[in-house]
Scaffold this motif. Sequence first.
Motif, short mmCIF file in Angstrom:
data_model
loop_
_atom_site.label_atom_id
_atom_site.label_comp_id
_atom_site.label_asym_id
_atom_site.label_seq_id
_atom_site.Cartn_x
_atom_site.Cartn_y
_atom_site.Cartn_z
N ARG A 156 30.54 36.87 47.18
CA ARG A 156 31.69 36.31 46.47
C ARG A 156 32.73 37.39 46.17
O ARG A 156 32.42 38.37 45.47
CB ARG A 156 31.25 35.67 45.15
CG ARG A 156 30.82 34.23 45.28
CD ARG A 156 30.88 33.54 43.92
NE ARG A 156 30.05 34.21 42.93
CZ ARG A 156 30.26 34.14 41.62
NH1 ARG A 156 31.28 33.46 41.14
NH2 ARG A 156 29.44 34.76 40.80
N PRO A 157 33.95 37.24 46.64
CA PRO A 157 35.00 38.19 46.27
C PRO A 157 35.40 37.98 44.81
O PRO A 157 35.26 36.88 44.27
CB PRO A 157 36.15 37.85 47.22
CG PRO A 157 35.91 36.43 47.59
CD PRO A 157 34.43 36.22 47.59
N GLU A 158 35.88 39.06 44.20
CA GLU A 158 36.38 38.97 42.83
C GLU A 158 37.78 38.39 42.86
O GLU A 158 38.72 39.03 43.34
CB GLU A 158 36.37 40.36 42.16
CG GLU A 158 36.92 40.38 40.75
CD GLU A 158 36.25 39.36 39.85
OE1 GLU A 158 36.89 38.31 39.61
OE2 GLU A 158 35.11 39.61 39.44
N THR A 159 37.93 37.18 42.34
CA THR A 159 39.22 36.49 42.42
C THR A 159 40.24 37.00 41.41
O THR A 159 41.42 36.66 41.51
CB THR A 159 39.02 34.98 42.21
OG1 THR A 159 38.37 34.76 40.95
CG2 THR A 159 38.16 34.39 43.32
N PHE A 160 39.81 37.78 40.43
CA PHE A 160 40.74 38.28 39.43
C PHE A 160 41.42 39.58 39.86
O PHE A 160 42.28 40.08 39.15
CB PHE A 160 40.02 38.51 38.09
CG PHE A 160 39.73 37.25 37.33
CD1 PHE A 160 40.68 36.70 36.48
CD2 PHE A 160 38.52 36.60 37.47
CE1 PHE A 160 40.42 35.54 35.78
CE2 PHE A 160 38.24 35.43 36.77
CZ PHE A 160 39.19 34.89 35.92
N THR A 161 41.02 40.14 40.99
CA THR A 161 41.65 41.37 41.47
C THR A 161 42.16 41.15 42.90
O THR A 161 41.73 40.23 43.59
CB THR A 161 40.67 42.56 41.47
OG1 THR A 161 39.63 42.32 42.44
CG2 THR A 161 40.04 42.75 40.10
N ASP A 166 36.42 44.03 46.60
CA ASP A 166 35.82 43.88 45.27
C ASP A 166 34.96 42.63 45.24
O ASP A 166 35.39 41.55 45.66
CB ASP A 166 36.94 43.79 44.22
CG ASP A 166 36.41 43.97 42.80
OD1 ASP A 166 35.22 44.28 42.65
OD2 ASP A 166 37.21 43.82 41.85
N ARG A 167 33.73 42.76 44.77
CA ARG A 167 32.80 41.63 44.72
C ARG A 167 32.47 41.29 43.27
O ARG A 167 32.48 42.13 42.40
CB ARG A 167 31.50 41.96 45.50
CG ARG A 167 31.74 42.05 47.01
CD ARG A 167 32.11 40.68 47.56
NE ARG A 167 32.39 40.66 48.99
CZ ARG A 167 33.60 40.77 49.53
NH1 ARG A 167 34.66 40.92 48.74
NH2 ARG A 167 33.78 40.72 50.83
N ARG A 168 32.18 40.02 43.06
CA ARG A 168 31.96 39.50 41.71
C ARG A 168 30.72 40.13 41.09
O ARG A 168 29.63 40.08 41.66
CB ARG A 168 31.82 37.98 41.75
CG ARG A 168 31.64 37.31 40.40
CD ARG A 168 32.87 37.42 39.55
NE ARG A 168 32.73 36.65 38.30
CZ ARG A 168 33.60 36.74 37.30
NH1 ARG A 168 34.67 37.53 37.39
NH2 ARG A 168 33.43 36.03 36.20
N THR A 169 30.89 40.71 39.91
CA THR A 169 29.82 41.36 39.17
C THR A 169 29.68 40.70 37.81
O THR A 169 30.68 40.39 37.16
CB THR A 169 30.11 42.85 38.98
OG1 THR A 169 30.12 43.49 40.26
CG2 THR A 169 29.05 43.52 38.11
#
Length: 496
Positions: A156-161, A166-169
């Motif tokens: 899952r990519p980090e949608t806030f950046t 960047d991956r969701r942590t």
Amino acid sequence: MWRRTPGAEYGRVTEIITGLNMSPLEILVLLGAVALVVARWLPPAARPRVTTAAGAVLVLSAIVLGVAGMRWQMLPVLAGAAFALPFAFAPLLRRRSGRSAWRARWWLALPGSVACAGLIATGPVAAWAFPVPEFPEPSGDFAVGTRVVQWTDPRRPETFTADPDDRRTVVVQLWYPAPKSPAGTQRAQYLGRTEHEARTVSDALAREVGLPGFLVDGVPRARTRSVLDAPVDSKGGRFPVVLFSPGSGGVRTQNTAWAEELASHGYVVAALDHPYDSAAVVLADGRTINTETASSGDPDKDEELAAGWTAVRAADLSFVLTQLDDLDRGGTADPLSGRLDTSRAAVTGHSMGGAAALQAARQDHRFDAVIDLDGYPHGPASPSLDRPTLALTQAVTAATDPRYMPRLTEALKAGTTTSYRLTIPGAAHLTFMDGPLYLPPVPSIVGSLGRTESPRVVAAATLAFLDAVLRGEPGDLAGVLPAYGNLTVYQPDNSR
């Protein structure tokens, strides 16, 4: 000065006096200040002894308290004592120097004494309104351990950046059944793994609600009832799991009292920080991620935003359940391996976290039960809920969003299994988290149940539901839940 708190030192002097929410040292400072003011009005023979003793107690206690870590609530007490001090000791010093003692006439001294007493009284009132939270002792058979883990979802990519790599942590705190620790074992810090993390989170939460940080300075000083990194209990078999999502801007620790109570009854609770949504998330590498979610001011736009944030949270919850299942199967070496019964899993949340729990249950059939703690449903209303659901709510008032109850009722009525809405009399929105333990006991803010009763009622209703649904314990929920509030039962419409 009052913001620096060596945790161990403060822990040794913060046994809270019931009702006043003051430590023994703080009580001594308070009594010394009061005695200085009262000494002016004692018979002449008693004044020197009382003044000297009060001054000594006040100064020594204040010095020790200053070293251990002084709360802002003590500043008006010290200010009142400082004003009274010269008037109390001046007659004694004049007498020792051979000069005749001069004392102001009573009608001149009375206003000064009243002003000093008023300042001093502000201290215990402020300590009562903004205490260091004292967590209730869990009532179950197990002691409670806690620890924090951090997991990254590579899919899952980090949608806030904007970074494509960047991956969701997520950061997850676990509370679990543990054996009893030796007497004197230090309990886990509230709000964070360290004092620095706790203060970072506390300051962020204060900013989130528009409060000056010093008002809730006692919160990061608190110790919970669990022990950090305690061993897992060896005799409890496999434990059902309960996932928790906090409210908008909330943090993983916001329902610690509730989580500890569940863990003491044989559940493993996994509470999530949602980066860029939670007020502040401190990662393992020390970076702090602050919230980037904010209202637009437009109701339609805000509903669209909330639906998107809820979807991210729901995906976080499913991802964490996958990680817990992997942990149980021994995918990573862990003391909880083989101890988690992920085939008995509930998804829960407060406020927006409750909305996320409803969405997660719609999308992920591994969840067997849902608990919504006063959460307005966001996002799609389909598919219908096909898992038993408990919605705990406050009473509807003129200030309640008029869309809340119709939306919630629609979701529960459309379910294909029996669901329950339990309205708790005297509850407010923050009743369903730790807020009553440390916020002013104002009914519109934390409800009218009180600091002891609020966490007890919410946890007891939750346990009754979980024990029936996840453990199959005998008993009729429709007969049990009314002990905690006003119950509405929604039976599935078999004609659909």
